[in-house]
Design an enzyme around this catalytic site. Sequence first.
Site, PDB file in Angstrom:
ATOM      1  N   HIS A 162       0.887  -1.187   0.000  1.00 41.27           N
ATOM      2  CA  HIS A 162       0.000   0.000   0.000  1.00 41.27           C
ATOM      3  C   HIS A 162       0.915   1.225   0.000  1.00 41.27           C
ATOM      4  CE1 HIS A 162      -3.746   2.083   1.719  1.00 41.27           C
ATOM      5  NE2 HIS A 162      -2.796   2.967   2.004  1.00 41.27           N
ATOM      6  N   HIS A 211       1.801   5.156  -0.788  1.00 37.21           N
ATOM      7  CA  HIS A 211       1.424   6.544  -1.091  1.00 37.21           C
ATOM      8  C   HIS A 211       2.566   7.149  -1.907  1.00 37.21           C
ATOM      9  CE1 HIS A 211      -2.304   7.129   1.288  1.00 37.21           C
ATOM     10  NE2 HIS A 211      -1.864   6.015   1.865  1.00 37.21           N
ATOM     11  N   CYS A 268      -3.773  11.020   3.974  1.00 37.92           N
ATOM     12  CA  CYS A 268      -4.240  10.523   5.274  1.00 37.92           C
ATOM     13  C   CYS A 268      -4.390  11.716   6.190  1.00 37.92           C
ATOM     14  CB  CYS A 268      -3.255   9.516   5.864  1.00 37.92           C
ATOM     15  SG  CYS A 268      -3.702   9.028   7.538  1.00 37.92           S
TER      16      CYS A 268
HETATM   17  P1  HMG Z   1     -11.810   7.847  20.627  1.00 36.70           P
HETATM   18  O1  HMG Z   1     -12.209   9.290  20.698  1.00 36.70           O
HETATM   19  O2  HMG Z   1     -10.623   7.395  21.403  1.00 36.70           O
HETATM   20  O3  HMG Z   1     -13.034   6.861  20.960  1.00 36.70           O
HETATM   21  O4  HMG Z   1     -11.623   7.478  19.107  1.00 36.70           O
HETATM   22  P2  HMG Z   1     -14.031   6.736  22.115  1.00 36.70           P
HETATM   23  O5  HMG Z   1     -14.354   5.291  22.196  1.00 36.70           O
HETATM   24  O6  HMG Z   1     -13.548   7.470  23.346  1.00 36.70           O
HETATM   25  O7  HMG Z   1     -15.316   7.516  21.531  1.00 36.70           O
HETATM   26  C1  HMG Z   1     -15.327   8.907  21.316  1.00 36.70           C
HETATM   27  C2  HMG Z   1     -16.563   9.260  20.507  1.00 36.70           C
HETATM   28  O8  HMG Z   1     -16.500   8.636  19.219  1.00 36.70           O
HETATM   29  C3  HMG Z   1     -17.870   8.753  21.128  1.00 36.70           C
HETATM   30  O9  HMG Z   1     -18.889   9.671  20.729  1.00 36.70           O
HETATM   31  C4  HMG Z   1     -18.094   7.444  20.422  1.00 36.70           C
HETATM   32  O10 HMG Z   1     -19.443   7.069  20.395  1.00 36.70           O
HETATM   33  C5  HMG Z   1     -17.616   7.765  19.021  1.00 36.70           C
HETATM   34  P3  HMG Z   1     -19.369  10.864  21.689  1.00 36.70           P
HETATM   35  O11 HMG Z   1     -19.808  10.172  22.944  1.00 36.70           O
HETATM   36  O12 HMG Z   1     -18.144  11.758  21.895  1.00 36.70           O
HETATM   37  O13 HMG Z   1     -20.455  11.536  20.885  1.00 36.70           O
HETATM   38  N1  HMG Z   1     -17.157   6.574  18.319  1.00 36.70           N
HETATM   39  C6  HMG Z   1     -17.568   6.250  17.072  1.00 36.70           C
HETATM   40  N2  HMG Z   1     -18.439   6.828  16.230  1.00 36.70           N
HETATM   41  C7  HMG Z   1     -18.644   6.229  15.038  1.00 36.70           C
HETATM   42  N3  HMG Z   1     -17.992   5.099  14.669  1.00 36.70           N
HETATM   43  C8  HMG Z   1     -17.126   4.500  15.482  1.00 36.70           C
HETATM   44  C9  HMG Z   1     -16.878   5.078  16.758  1.00 36.70           C
HETATM   45  N4  HMG Z   1     -16.076   4.744  17.778  1.00 36.70           N
HETATM   46  C10 HMG Z   1     -16.248   5.672  18.725  1.00 36.70           C
HETATM   47  N5  HMG Z   1     -16.485   3.397  15.097  1.00 36.70           N
HETATM   48  C11 HMG Z   1     -11.524   6.021  17.202  1.00 36.70           C
HETATM   49  C12 HMG Z   1     -11.193   6.190  18.677  1.00 36.70           C
HETATM   50  C13 HMG Z   1     -10.748   4.829  16.679  1.00 36.70           C
HETATM   51  C14 HMG Z   1     -13.007   5.806  17.059  1.00 36.70           C
HETATM   52  C15 HMG Z   1     -11.102   7.315  16.468  1.00 36.70           C
HETATM   53  O14 HMG Z   1      -9.741   7.577  16.769  1.00 36.70           O
HETATM   54  C16 HMG Z   1     -11.305   7.239  14.991  1.00 36.70           C
HETATM   55  O15 HMG Z   1     -12.403   7.097  14.493  1.00 36.70           O
HETATM   56  N6  HMG Z   1     -10.212   7.393  14.228  1.00 36.70           N
HETATM   57  C17 HMG Z   1     -10.307   7.377  12.776  1.00 36.70           C
HETATM   58  C18 HMG Z   1      -9.026   7.029  12.209  1.00 36.70           C
HETATM   59  C19 HMG Z   1      -9.101   6.942  10.697  1.00 36.70           C
HETATM   60  O16 HMG Z   1     -10.131   6.642  10.112  1.00 36.70           O
HETATM   61  N7  HMG Z   1      -7.946   7.227  10.057  1.00 36.70           N
HETATM   62  C20 HMG Z   1      -7.833   7.122   8.655  1.00 36.70           C
HETATM   63  C21 HMG Z   1      -7.846   5.695   8.198  1.00 36.70           C
HETATM   64  S1  HMG Z   1      -6.301   4.836   8.483  1.00 36.70           S
HETATM   65  C22 HMG Z   1      -5.355   5.188   7.088  1.00 36.70           C
HETATM   66  O17 HMG Z   1      -5.745   5.998   6.291  1.00 36.70           O
HETATM   67  C23 HMG Z   1      -4.091   4.398   6.854  1.00 36.70           C
HETATM   68  C24 HMG Z   1      -4.254   3.312   5.806  1.00 36.70           C
HETATM   69  O18 HMG Z   1      -4.688   3.863   4.574  1.00 36.70           O
HETATM   70  C25 HMG Z   1      -2.928   2.577   5.580  1.00 36.70           C
HETATM   71  C26 HMG Z   1      -1.765   3.540   5.340  1.00 36.70           C
HETATM   72  O19 HMG Z   1      -1.798   4.384   4.427  1.00 36.70           O
HETATM   73  O20 HMG Z   1      -0.818   3.408   6.113  1.00 36.70           O
HETATM   74  C27 HMG Z   1      -5.276   2.270   6.245  1.00 36.70           C
HETATM   75 MG    MG Z   2      -3.354   4.827   3.116  1.00 36.32          MG
END
Ligand code: HMG
Ligand code: MG
Length: 299
Positions: free
Chosen positions: A207, A209, A240
Amino acid sequence: MPLPAKVRLVEVGPRDGLQNEAQPISVADKVRLVDDLTAAGLSYVEVGSFVSPKWVPQMAGSAEVFAGIRQQPGVTYAALAPNMRGFEDALGAGVKEVAVFAAASESFSQRNINCSISESLQRFVPIMDAARQHGVRVRGYVSCVLGCPYEGQVDAAQVAAVARELYEMGCYEVSLGDTIGTGTPGATRHLFNVVGAQVPRPQLAGHFHDTYGQALANVYASLLEGISVFDSSVAGLGGCPYAKGASGNVASEDVLYMLQGLGIETGIDLEKLIEAGQRISLVLGRATGSRVARARNAC
Ligand code: HMG
Ligand code: MG
């Protein structure tokens, strides 16, 4: 090692590509993109993410996108799920394959998913159990495999340790992500040598970039190491949100063009793929990031 006769492209444009877009993109445009991609012959599309909308607002409509697409037989439509909440939401949207994502660097893990690497792996255990119960397949990602925006160099042995844990907990495939695109072909070959000693090579994917313009060279280096699955993004969409300055994945059109030149089979139609990229580039109001598409459009 001989080059593989066949390669599977995992199209991540609708997820890894669009997740980074600040402008609103309608559900209809996302649905059209996914349907265009499968019409071009892609057999695997990462459609969206079930993550916190506060963290990644653009992925908030993923359930609606799943509801809108015309699912084709033989095509895998996947979504990211970082925790049980995400997994349950994905299940509710009818998703049959999810991806969990860990990092090879502690700082990136904290910035991306707000927990340590080992906490993230623990979070995935109940997802793996529930996935088994529901017949959902799980793919794993490791980020920052060739460099971290916060820590710089990343040890290949650390990548191998995380990849192995994901594989042993039940991920059928582990995709190694050069999140910030700093990797070079020599480092890529070394990485697959080290990780390939812990996880069988047919279960590994690349993967890349393209931030430093190395992605296509890194795909070729991986082919030389016997890797035959690559993530790519139509029109080179993306970046990202937690890796500042990271540009999109290697463009699917460019990878396909190279694979065709090498006589490697993919089942994908280049002209239709270019059209899919043109359409989404029009929606986004900017030029495609694919060199092949630019060259063809200039003709
Ligand atoms: P957190 O704030 O630590 O989680 O986030 P929490 O459990 O304390 O919850 C906080 C709030 O988020 C709560 O809502 C939860 O209900 C809600 P509030 O009470 O504040 O209203 N919540 C959610 N809502 C919807 N869907 C969920 C969810 N979980 C909790 N699943 C968490 C932890 C992992 C959720 C957060 O950090 C997050 O969503 N991060 C997103 C990261 C992301 O998507 N990054 C991009 C993708 S990775 C990438 O691009 C790399 C890749 O391409 C490979 C590469 O290139 O290397 C894959
Ligand atoms: Mg990626």
